[in-house]
Design a protein around this motif. Structure first.
Motif, PDB file in Angstrom:
ATOM      1  N   VAL A   1       0.842  -1.201   0.000  1.00 56.82           N
ATOM      2  CA  VAL A   1       0.000   0.000   0.000  1.00 56.82           C
ATOM      3  C   VAL A   1       0.878   1.251   0.000  1.00 56.82           C
ATOM      4  O   VAL A   1       0.580   2.231  -0.693  1.00 56.82           O
ATOM      5  CB  VAL A   1      -0.973  -0.024   1.199  1.00 56.82           C
ATOM      6  N   ILE A   2       1.988   1.226   0.739  1.00 56.85           N
ATOM      7  CA  ILE A   2       2.910   2.372   0.720  1.00 56.85           C
ATOM      8  C   ILE A   2       3.492   2.543  -0.680  1.00 56.85           C
ATOM      9  O   ILE A   2       3.585   3.658  -1.195  1.00 56.85           O
ATOM     10  CB  ILE A   2       4.025   2.190   1.775  1.00 56.85           C
ATOM     11  N   ARG A   3       3.871   1.445  -1.307  1.00 58.40           N
ATOM     12  CA  ARG A   3       4.401   1.498  -2.679  1.00 58.40           C
ATOM     13  C   ARG A   3       3.359   2.093  -3.628  1.00 58.40           C
ATOM     14  O   ARG A   3       3.666   2.887  -4.508  1.00 58.40           O
ATOM     15  CB  ARG A   3       4.800   0.105  -3.133  1.00 58.40           C
ATOM     16  N   GLN A   4       2.111   1.717  -3.416  1.00 57.22           N
ATOM     17  CA  GLN A   4       1.017   2.229  -4.239  1.00 57.22           C
ATOM     18  C   GLN A   4       0.889   3.743  -4.086  1.00 57.22           C
ATOM     19  O   GLN A   4       0.715   4.466  -5.069  1.00 57.22           O
ATOM     20  CB  GLN A   4      -0.273   1.532  -3.809  1.00 57.22           C
ATOM     21  N   VAL A   5       1.005   4.248  -2.866  1.00 57.28           N
ATOM     22  CA  VAL A   5       0.891   5.686  -2.626  1.00 57.28           C
ATOM     23  C   VAL A   5       2.086   6.422  -3.211  1.00 57.28           C
ATOM     24  O   VAL A   5       1.936   7.477  -3.828  1.00 57.28           O
ATOM     25  CB  VAL A   5       0.750   5.975  -1.116  1.00 57.28           C
ATOM     26  N   VAL A   6       3.284   5.852  -3.046  1.00 58.37           N
ATOM     27  CA  VAL A   6       4.490   6.517  -3.548  1.00 58.37           C
ATOM     28  C   VAL A   6       4.490   6.599  -5.070  1.00 58.37           C
ATOM     29  O   VAL A   6       4.825   7.630  -5.650  1.00 58.37           O
ATOM     30  CB  VAL A   6       5.754   5.785  -3.034  1.00 58.37           C
ATOM     31  N   THR A   7       4.094   5.521  -5.740  1.00 57.64           N
ATOM     32  CA  THR A   7       4.088   5.525  -7.200  1.00 57.64           C
ATOM     33  C   THR A   7       2.883   6.248  -7.778  1.00 57.64           C
ATOM     34  O   THR A   7       2.901   6.638  -8.944  1.00 57.64           O
ATOM     35  CB  THR A   7       4.104   4.088  -7.760  1.00 57.64           C
ATOM     36  N   GLY A   8       1.843   6.406  -7.001  1.00 54.76           N
ATOM     37  CA  GLY A   8       0.649   7.079  -7.492  1.00 54.76           C
ATOM     38  C   GLY A   8      -0.231   6.210  -8.359  1.00 54.76           C
ATOM     39  O   GLY A   8      -1.159   6.690  -8.990  1.00 54.76           O
ATOM     40  N   ARG A   9       0.042   4.916  -8.388  1.00 57.37           N
ATOM     41  CA  ARG A   9      -0.770   3.981  -9.185  1.00 57.37           C
ATOM     42  C   ARG A   9      -1.420   2.966  -8.277  1.00 57.37           C
ATOM     43  O   ARG A   9      -0.770   2.415  -7.394  1.00 57.37           O
ATOM     44  CB  ARG A   9       0.129   3.236 -10.175  1.00 57.37           C
ATOM     45  N   ALA A  10      -2.684   2.705  -8.524  1.00 58.37           N
ATOM     46  CA  ALA A  10      -3.367   1.654  -7.781  1.00 58.37           C
ATOM     47  C   ALA A  10      -2.760   0.315  -8.181  1.00 58.37           C
ATOM     48  O   ALA A  10      -2.384   0.108  -9.323  1.00 58.37           O
ATOM     49  CB  ALA A  10      -4.856   1.681  -8.074  1.00 58.37           C
ATOM     50  N   SER A  11      -2.649  -0.577  -7.216  1.00 61.53           N
ATOM     51  CA  SER A  11      -1.991  -1.855  -7.456  1.00 61.53           C
ATOM     52  C   SER A  11      -2.937  -3.003  -7.145  1.00 61.53           C
ATOM     53  O   SER A  11      -3.507  -3.077  -6.058  1.00 61.53           O
ATOM     54  CB  SER A  11      -0.743  -1.947  -6.574  1.00 61.53           C
ATOM     55  N   ALA A  12      -3.072  -3.911  -8.106  1.00 65.35           N
ATOM     56  CA  ALA A  12      -3.898  -5.098  -7.881  1.00 65.35           C
ATOM     57  C   ALA A  12      -3.277  -5.976  -6.805  1.00 65.35           C
ATOM     58  O   ALA A  12      -3.987  -6.609  -6.018  1.00 65.35           O
ATOM     59  CB  ALA A  12      -4.064  -5.874  -9.177  1.00 65.35           C
ATOM     60  N   ALA A  13      -1.939  -6.005  -6.724  1.00 70.06           N
ATOM     61  CA  ALA A  13      -1.260  -6.795  -5.689  1.00 70.06           C
ATOM     62  C   ALA A  13      -1.574  -6.236  -4.304  1.00 70.06           C
ATOM     63  O   ALA A  13      -1.832  -6.995  -3.364  1.00 70.06           O
ATOM     64  CB  ALA A  13       0.241  -6.800  -5.934  1.00 70.06           C
ATOM     65  N   ALA A  14      -1.554  -4.916  -4.164  1.00 68.85           N
ATOM     66  CA  ALA A  14      -1.870  -4.298  -2.870  1.00 68.85           C
ATOM     67  C   ALA A  14      -3.298  -4.613  -2.464  1.00 68.85           C
ATOM     68  O   ALA A  14      -3.570  -4.945  -1.302  1.00 68.85           O
ATOM     69  CB  ALA A  14      -1.649  -2.792  -2.934  1.00 68.85           C
TER      70      ALA A  14
END
Length: 193
Positions: A98-111
């Motif tokens: 979820v942190i990676r998702q926020v940093v990259t600005g892209r929603a992640s199916a893995a998250a």
């Protein structure tokens, strides 16, 4: 070449989409769920009161690792803490994604998937803990058993609610929710004509 015909470069604020509070809310919720899950395994989950006719009351508490009798040392019991540690580890994995998702600005199916899995596992662990704390039915009229929830169990309920809210927030955004004019690096480009 005329200086006035060139457009100035876009300000730095336009290069990345603005972060909203809602983007950071899943991070806070998953963090809360992970911390509450870890802490609850070491706090009393429930207290059992056994009332024996003519013999008095026996009180003992159950935490994630042992049963504690008053005036005695604790005795090992069902290791409910193991399931809580696994749930906390899954929540920590979800937190990283979820942190990676926020940093990259892209929603992640893995998250989204790991957060959902961690929430489901945590809910199952909490249900198992509650079921382990319910005393077995006794047919004798001279014995009464009562269970009361303690601080650790209330923390687990809070953890499940926080993880469920993070899961719902994660599913509100589609995996490719980025502006159509953003390139692969997340930088917004402008068309010049």
């Amino acid at each position: 070449m005329d200086e006035s015909s060139q457009d100035p470069p876009p300000p730095a604020a336009e290069l990345r989409p603005a972060r909203r509070v809602r983007d950071f809310l899943p991070v806070l919720l998953v963090t809360l769920a992970a911390v509450a899950t870890l802490a609850s395994g070491f706090l009393p989950l429930f207290r059992i009161d056994e009332t024996l006719a003519g013999r008095g009351v026996l009180l003992y508490t159950q935490n994630g690792w042992s049963t504690v009798f008053p005036g005695e040392k604790s005795q090992a019991s069902e290791p409910l803490g193991v399931a809580l540690l696994v749930a906390a580890a899954l929540l920590l994995a979800a937190l990283v994604l979820v942190i990676r998702q926020v940093v990259t600005g892209r929603a992640s199916a893995a998250a989204r998937g790991v957060t959902f899995g961690a929430t489901a596992f945590l809910a199952g662990a909490v249900l198992a803990s509650v079921m382990a704390g319910i005393p077995a039915p006794v047919d004798r009229g001279n014995l009464r058993l009562e269970m009361s929830l303690q601080g650790g169990m209330w923390l687990l309920f809070l953890a499940v609610a926080a993880a469920a809210a993070a899961t719902v927030l994660g599913h509100l955004v589609s995996p490719d929710a980025r502006p159509a004019h953003a390139d692969a690096g997340g930088v917004v480009t402008t068309e010049r004509g």
